[in-house]
Design a protein around this motif. Structure first.
Motif, PDB file in Angstrom:
ATOM      1  N   MET A  36      -6.371  -0.837   6.246  1.00  0.00           N
ATOM      2  CA  MET A  36      -7.594  -0.996   5.597  1.00  0.00           C
ATOM      3  C   MET A  36      -7.295  -2.207   5.175  1.00  0.00           C
ATOM      4  O   MET A  36      -7.766  -3.464   5.418  1.00  0.00           O
ATOM      5  N   SER A  38      -7.992   6.577   8.102  1.00  0.00           N
ATOM      6  CA  SER A  38      -8.647   5.594   7.460  1.00  0.00           C
ATOM      7  C   SER A  38      -9.299   5.025   7.910  1.00  0.00           C
ATOM      8  O   SER A  38     -10.786   6.094   8.743  1.00  0.00           O
ATOM      9  N   TYR A  55       0.681  -1.130   0.030  1.00  0.00           N
ATOM     10  CA  TYR A  55      -0.096  -0.090  -0.100  1.00  0.00           C
ATOM     11  C   TYR A  55       1.146   0.945  -0.089  1.00  0.00           C
ATOM     12  O   TYR A  55       2.459   1.244   0.673  1.00  0.00           O
ATOM     13  N   SER A  70     -11.587   5.347   0.145  1.00  0.00           N
ATOM     14  CA  SER A  70     -11.479   5.339   0.941  1.00  0.00           C
ATOM     15  C   SER A  70     -12.389   6.640   0.795  1.00  0.00           C
ATOM     16  O   SER A  70     -12.767   5.933   3.398  1.00  0.00           O
ATOM     17  N   ILE A  82      -3.060   5.201   5.663  1.00  0.00           N
ATOM     18  CA  ILE A  82      -4.756   4.352   5.373  1.00  0.00           C
ATOM     19  C   ILE A  82      -5.009   3.133   4.536  1.00  0.00           C
ATOM     20  O   ILE A  82      -5.710   1.802   4.753  1.00  0.00           O
ATOM     21  N   GLY A  83      -4.190   2.873   4.074  1.00  0.00           N
ATOM     22  CA  GLY A  83      -4.473   1.378   2.845  1.00  0.00           C
ATOM     23  C   GLY A  83      -3.693   0.043   3.944  1.00  0.00           C
ATOM     24  O   GLY A  83      -4.473  -0.425   3.806  1.00  0.00           O
TER      25      GLY A  83
END
Length: 366
Positions: A70, A313, A62, A158, A66-67
């Motif tokens: 997730m 996130s 990622y 997102s 944030i990724g």
């Protein structure tokens, strides 16, 4: 002559039987050979890009925390590494098999990914997920990264409005469809629950809140910033009247501005996050502000990930419940300790005790 013809015919039949046996070993006599199964698939990401990826994804990376968060919530065993460095306090709330993964960097705040180390762990795909809306710049960056490292890069939106679509696509890619549905239900129910409880609060009764960022508390986020979305969604009145900044945000303000806004509540980072909560409580510069006089200065819980922001996130869904219960306990009544335990189990794959949850809330709740 007849006997000779019979001998020839017999020989031909025997040859055909042998040939058929040989073919049977490879394809099956009389059956059409099956085509090899496809090992790739084409998906359409949230930027409308057609991306060819492996049919089965074993590892992923990622471009930002944030990724990472997730993917951690959805399929932690498929994480290739960490895009943010974790402190010892943060590691307490993440199982060691995940917190000990190698730090490989990210593209947030002008950072870099260690492409040499990334090549060693061999992720099948990379998720590009940022705090801002998808635009030409983010799409161009994804294309450039994909060409540079020859690994498929998938752009994901997102945002709160698109979280169900984001989790659905990521769940399909990572083979975690059922977990994705579970997380989607939690996110959607949380938004509905909190916004229903707070939507009818009259403007004159909305709490005036200042979000104090940084070691001096003199950077902030105005209403409409992705970094202040939780405050907007619970109908707190964000007093900061400043220009929003994209990317990492953090608009500078003066002490005079904060004094003129005179918030009733201040939410801030704690000292472990290099925040200003202790300074605000003790400094003579802040003492005349309503929030300081009434003791309504709340540290934002941040372990393992900040509940309000940074990174923005899915950790913010717990932040919605926490802030709504803190600002409006008369209309949003929940057992916040119970809520914390449930969230950490569902999203962070760790069971914490009541005492653990209370410790996280020590300076963060009424």
């Amino acid at each position: 002559m007849i006997r000779k013809k019979k001998t020839i015919i017999s020989s031909i039949m025997i040859f055909c039987m042998i040939a058929c046996s040989v073919l049977l070993a490879f394809t099956g006599c009389g059956k059409k050979a099956e085509a090899p199964k496809a090992e790739t698939q084409i998906i359409t990401d949230d930027a409308g890009r057609k991306v060819t990826i492996p049919l089965k994804v074993n590892k992923c990376y990622y471009t930002s925390p944030i990724g990472m968060i997730m993917v951690y919530s959805l399929a932690p065993d498929k994480m290739a590494g960490l895009s943010m460095k974790l402190t010892d306090n943060e590691k307490k709330y993440i199982p060691s098999k995940y917190s000990s993964l190698p730090f490989l960097g990210g593209l947030q705040m002008n950072g870099n990914i260690n492409t040499e180390q990334l090549a060693k762990v061999k992720p099948d795909v990379i998720f590009s997920i940022g705090p801002d809306a998808i635009n030409k710049t983010s799409v161009s960056a994804a294309d450039k990264l994909q060409q540079q490292i020859n690994i498929p890069v998938i752009v994901i939106d997102s945002s709160f409005e698109k979280i169900d679509k984001a989790y659905t696509l990521m769940g399909k890619i990572l083979g975690a469809e059922e977990k994705a549905k579970e997380l989607i239900n939690y996110c959607n129910n949380t938004v509905k629950e909190v916004t229903t409880a707070t939507k009818d609060i009259p403007k004159e009764k909305r709490v005036n809140v200042y979000y104090a960022e940084g070691p001096k508390g003199l950077t902030t986020e105005p209403a409409g910033s992705s970094h202040a979305l939780v405050l907007d969604m619970v109908n707190g009145n964000n007093v900061a009247k400043v220009q929003a900044k994209g990317g990492s945000g953090m608009s500078d303000v003066s002490m005079e501005q904060v004094l003129s806004w005179n918030p009733d509540v201040i939410i801030s980072w704690g000292k472990d996050d290099d925040g200003a909560s202790d300074l605000i409580k003790s400094s003579q510069n802040w003492k005349s502000i309503n929030a300081v006089k009434s003791g309504k200065i709340y540290e934002i819980p941040s372990e393992p990930f900040n509940w309000f922001d940074r990174p923005p996130s899915i950790n913010r869904y717990l932040g919605l419940k926490w802030l709504a219960a803190t600002l409006y306990p008369e209309v949003y009544k929940v057992d916040i300790v119970k809520e914390v335990k449930e969230f950490y189990s569902l999203f962070y794959h760790i069971n914490i005790s009541d005492d653990d949850a209370k410790a996280l809330l020590k300076n963060s709740a009424k």
